[in-house]
Design an enzyme around this catalytic site. Structure first.
Site, PDB file in Angstrom:
ATOM      1  N   ASP A   1      35.093  72.006  67.397  1.00 53.97           N
ATOM      2  CA  ASP A   1      35.408  70.573  67.423  1.00 53.97           C
ATOM      3  C   ASP A   1      36.857  70.272  67.774  1.00 53.97           C
ATOM      4  O   ASP A   1      37.215  69.110  67.923  1.00 53.97           O
ATOM      5  CB  ASP A   1      35.082  69.954  66.051  1.00 53.97           C
ATOM      6  CG  ASP A   1      33.603  70.035  65.733  1.00 53.97           C
ATOM      7  OD1 ASP A   1      32.810  69.644  66.589  1.00 53.97           O
ATOM      8  OD2 ASP A   1      33.250  70.501  64.633  1.00 53.97           O
TER       9      ASP A   1
ATOM     10  N   HIS B   1      36.406  77.731  59.477  1.00 53.85           N
ATOM     11  CA  HIS B   1      34.947  77.873  59.596  1.00 53.85           C
ATOM     12  C   HIS B   1      34.454  78.790  58.492  1.00 53.85           C
ATOM     13  O   HIS B   1      35.145  79.734  58.125  1.00 53.85           O
ATOM     14  CB  HIS B   1      34.579  78.481  60.960  1.00 53.85           C
ATOM     15  CG  HIS B   1      33.151  78.263  61.316  1.00 53.85           C
ATOM     16  ND1 HIS B   1      32.158  79.117  60.909  1.00 53.85           N
ATOM     17  CD2 HIS B   1      32.557  77.282  62.013  1.00 53.85           C
ATOM     18  CE1 HIS B   1      30.999  78.661  61.352  1.00 53.85           C
ATOM     19  NE2 HIS B   1      31.210  77.553  62.020  1.00 53.85           N
TER      20      HIS B   1
ATOM     21  N   HIS C   1      31.351  68.768  59.206  1.00 56.65           N
ATOM     22  CA  HIS C   1      30.403  69.432  60.124  1.00 56.65           C
ATOM     23  C   HIS C   1      30.588  68.802  61.509  1.00 56.65           C
ATOM     24  O   HIS C   1      31.709  68.814  62.039  1.00 56.65           O
ATOM     25  CB  HIS C   1      28.992  69.274  59.537  1.00 56.65           C
ATOM     26  CG  HIS C   1      27.919  70.112  60.138  1.00 56.65           C
ATOM     27  ND1 HIS C   1      28.143  71.068  61.092  1.00 56.65           N
ATOM     28  CD2 HIS C   1      26.562  70.128  59.920  1.00 56.65           C
ATOM     29  CE1 HIS C   1      26.999  71.642  61.436  1.00 56.65           C
ATOM     30  NE2 HIS C   1      26.021  71.081  60.739  1.00 56.65           N
TER      31      HIS C   1
HETATM   32  N1  CMC Z   1      42.800  72.687  56.885  1.00 53.02           N
HETATM   33  C1  CMC Z   1      43.517  73.157  55.838  1.00 53.02           C
HETATM   34  N2  CMC Z   1      43.075  74.092  54.979  1.00 53.02           N
HETATM   35  C2  CMC Z   1      41.853  74.570  55.174  1.00 53.02           C
HETATM   36  C3  CMC Z   1      41.043  74.132  56.243  1.00 53.02           C
HETATM   37  C4  CMC Z   1      41.566  73.166  57.121  1.00 53.02           C
HETATM   38  N3  CMC Z   1      40.840  72.727  58.150  1.00 53.02           N
HETATM   39  N4  CMC Z   1      39.856  74.785  56.197  1.00 53.02           N
HETATM   40  C5  CMC Z   1      39.916  75.591  55.139  1.00 53.02           C
HETATM   41  N5  CMC Z   1      41.120  75.465  54.522  1.00 53.02           N
HETATM   42  C6  CMC Z   1      41.618  76.243  53.375  1.00 53.02           C
HETATM   43  C7  CMC Z   1      41.069  75.731  52.059  1.00 53.02           C
HETATM   44  O1  CMC Z   1      41.937  74.794  51.456  1.00 53.02           O
HETATM   45  C8  CMC Z   1      40.956  77.020  51.269  1.00 53.02           C
HETATM   46  O2  CMC Z   1      42.242  77.360  50.799  1.00 53.02           O
HETATM   47  P1  CMC Z   1      42.419  77.946  49.278  1.00 53.02           P
HETATM   48  O3  CMC Z   1      41.586  79.182  49.241  1.00 53.02           O
HETATM   49  O4  CMC Z   1      43.875  78.192  49.141  1.00 53.02           O
HETATM   50  O5  CMC Z   1      41.889  76.881  48.379  1.00 53.02           O
HETATM   51  C9  CMC Z   1      40.585  78.069  52.295  1.00 53.02           C
HETATM   52  O6  CMC Z   1      41.122  77.582  53.532  1.00 53.02           O
HETATM   53  C10 CMC Z   1      39.096  78.286  52.446  1.00 53.02           C
HETATM   54  O7  CMC Z   1      38.503  77.017  52.664  1.00 53.02           O
HETATM   55  P2  CMC Z   1      37.065  76.597  52.175  1.00 53.02           P
HETATM   56  O8  CMC Z   1      37.006  75.124  52.074  1.00 53.02           O
HETATM   57  O9  CMC Z   1      36.692  77.413  50.960  1.00 53.02           O
HETATM   58  O10 CMC Z   1      36.192  77.124  53.385  1.00 53.02           O
HETATM   59  P3  CMC Z   1      34.691  76.723  53.703  1.00 53.02           P
HETATM   60  O11 CMC Z   1      34.076  77.886  54.355  1.00 53.02           O
HETATM   61  O12 CMC Z   1      34.024  76.200  52.471  1.00 53.02           O
HETATM   62  O13 CMC Z   1      34.834  75.486  54.707  1.00 53.02           O
HETATM   63  C11 CMC Z   1      35.074  74.207  56.656  1.00 53.02           C
HETATM   64  C12 CMC Z   1      34.677  75.563  56.071  1.00 53.02           C
HETATM   65  C13 CMC Z   1      34.691  74.169  58.130  1.00 53.02           C
HETATM   66  C14 CMC Z   1      34.281  73.097  55.947  1.00 53.02           C
HETATM   67  C15 CMC Z   1      36.586  74.002  56.477  1.00 53.02           C
HETATM   68  O14 CMC Z   1      37.293  74.991  57.178  1.00 53.02           O
HETATM   69  C16 CMC Z   1      37.045  72.610  56.930  1.00 53.02           C
HETATM   70  O15 CMC Z   1      36.996  71.649  56.136  1.00 53.02           O
HETATM   71  N6  CMC Z   1      37.506  72.466  58.206  1.00 53.02           N
HETATM   72  C17 CMC Z   1      37.882  71.154  58.733  1.00 53.02           C
HETATM   73  C18 CMC Z   1      36.660  70.414  59.188  1.00 53.02           C
HETATM   74  C19 CMC Z   1      36.089  70.985  60.463  1.00 53.02           C
HETATM   75  O16 CMC Z   1      36.807  71.231  61.424  1.00 53.02           O
HETATM   76  N7  CMC Z   1      34.767  71.164  60.479  1.00 53.02           N
HETATM   77  C20 CMC Z   1      34.046  71.682  61.667  1.00 53.02           C
HETATM   78  C21 CMC Z   1      33.500  73.041  61.393  1.00 53.02           C
HETATM   79  S1  CMC Z   1      32.928  73.913  62.855  1.00 53.02           S
HETATM   80  C22 CMC Z   1      31.665  72.976  63.573  1.00 53.02           C
HETATM   81  C23 CMC Z   1      30.603  72.494  62.679  1.00 53.02           C
HETATM   82  O17 CMC Z   1      30.173  73.113  61.710  1.00 53.02           O
HETATM   83  O18 CMC Z   1      30.133  71.396  62.950  1.00 53.02           O
END
Ligand code: CMC
Length: 389
Positions: free
Chosen positions: A323, A267, A228
């Site tokens: 971010d 996201h 986050h």
């Molecule tokens: N790098 C690599 N792969 C990713 C990433 C990433 N940053 N984000 C998502 N994926 C992949 C994930 O492995 C999954 O692939 P598969 O379906 O093959 O298993 C797919 O994309 C969907 O990911 P998810 O984890 O189910 O998506 P989510 O909606 O649960 O998670 C998230 C959203 C923001 C937690 C995630 O994208 C992430 O961990 N990003 C990196 C951390 C980050 O930058 N966070 C800031 C978010 S924006 C500001 C805020 O909220 O504060």
């Protein structure tokens, strides 16, 4: 289980009706109370946006003057809070201190527990927005072993914050106007983002009629996490670790092999470019014109270019989020990485308060209490210790 639905992480469950913020994730649209984020970033100020988010409409001239005046008059914090600060090790993470000190503040304001009283709520909303920069700046000075600087109520919201952060011995310190405006815009962009993890935490804790200080301590704890608001810090650490553009292909391979995530990408709601990231990318160049270019910028730009052209990221609709570029600006201004999530928390306090207030004003809302699908053991009898294997 009757009509109960299983929805882990609430991916498809609307927990409330809200009139505050709209995100259209497919189109990459973000609006506060109907106003596009691009227009607010270009033409508004953080305190005006705070008013808009909390009270629903843009203020007229006298409303804004009164609002700014009220915030300015509550920037001081009780001296005893400094004792709480002094209890931390000098190198304690700034966000850990913020979480604790926000909770501590609740003990100073017994009346804040009257959460059903709108006038009491308003009073503490003002206090929290006013005191966040003071506590944050003192966390910063504590990290550096420097004396605390008291608020200067002649300065604006961001100018006062910068003064408390950066003023050294010379009393003539003046915040650079380009940097001050950049921070103000960053505050606008971070002010609210509907039902994210921390806003949901504020609503859930607040739904137990917990006071706003403790509800916001819970929200800040959620924001602290690297998935986050802690992602801005994680991005900078990642860019440093990559070190130079030549190491990017190997790093990307590691991401695709699921050894790690590309921080600042992806996201839950945006399946398009995060509009905040686009604005921040432009803002970075304005800041670098004053501070000099951040050498990590080239790595970030190349990472983005490669990722946006790679099927792994394209097929999963992974784009830079808020971010990805913000940390480059923070670092160039002179903030240590451990302070980045605090810079997210200060403006987001407005969003948390708006969400908390909306939740309390909504007759349909009750204490947050999700159900579960039990998958544990069936009934069995207690086994005395002597009979256990
Ligand atoms: N790098 C690599 N792969 C990713 C990433 C990433 N940053 N984000 C998502 N994926 C992949 C994930 O492995 C999954 O692939 P598969 O379906 O093959 O298993 C797919 O994309 C969907 O990911 P998810 O984890 O189910 O998506 P989510 O909606 O649960 O998670 C998230 C959203 C923001 C937690 C995630 O994208 C992430 O961990 N990003 C990196 C951390 C980050 O930058 N966070 C800031 C978010 S924006 C500001 C805020 O909220 O504060």
């Amino acid at each position: 289980f009757g009509l109960m639905l299983y929805d882990p992480a609430f991916k498809n469950t609307a927990s409330c009706r809200s009139a505050i913020t709209l995100i259209d994730g497919d189109k990459g649209i973000l609006r506060y109370r109907g106003y596009p984020i691009e227009q607010l970033a270009e033409q508004s100020t953080f305190l005006e946006v705070a008013y808009l988010l909390l009270w629903g409409e843009l203020p007229n001239e006298s409303e804004l003057a009164e609002w700014s005046d009220q915030i300015t008059n509550h920037t001081y914090v009780h001296q005893y809070l400094i004792r709480g600060m002094e209890g931390f090790k000098w190198d304690a993470h700034a966000m850990g201190k913020m979480v604790s000190l926000l909770g501590t503040l609740s003990t100073f304001y017994e009346d804040s527990k009257q959460v059903r009283d709108a006038s009491v709520r308003r009073e503490h909303i003002i206090k929290i927005i006013a005191k966040m920069p003071t506590i944050a700046a003192w966390c910063f000075r504590h990290m550096q072993g420097r004396p605390y600087i008291y608020p200067d109520n002649e300065l604006g919201y961001v100018g006062n914050f910068m003064n408390m952060l950066f003023r050294m011995a010379e009393p003539s310190y003046k915040p650079n106007p380009v940097i001050a405006r950049a921070l103000d815009v960053l505050f606008i962009l971070h002010a609210d983002h509907e039902q994210n993890c921390s806003a949901s935490a504020a609503r859930a804790v607040g739904s137990a009629e917990t006071d706003p200080y403790c509800s916001l301590a819970a929200a800040s704890a959620a924001l602290y996490g690297p998935l986050h608001g802690g992602a801005n810090e994680a991005v900078l650490r990642m860019l440093r670790e990559i070190g130079n553009v030549g190491n990017i292909p190997g790093f990307i391979e590691g991401v695709k092999n699921r050894e790690r995530r590309l921080m600042g990408f992806g996201h839950r709601v945006y399946k398009n470019y995060d509009p905040r990231a686009r604005i921040i990318k432009g803002l970075a160049h304005e800041v670098f014109a004053v501070t000099g270019k951040n050498p990590l910028l080239d790595i970030a730009l190349e990472l983005e270019k490669i990722a946006l052209d790679d099927d792994f990221f394209v097929s999963r609709k992974l784009y830079p989020n808020v971010d990805f570029y913000s940390g480059l600006i923070y670092q160039s201004i002179g903030f240590p990485v451990e302070f980045f999530p605090v810079l997210f928390a200060i403006p987001r306090a407005v969003g948390w308060l708006a969400q908390w207030q909306e939740m309390l004003s909504d007759a349909e809302q009750k204490i947050a209490r999700p159900r579960q699908i039990y998958v544990g053991a069936d009934k069995r009898d207690y086994v005395p210790m002597s009979e256990r294997g």
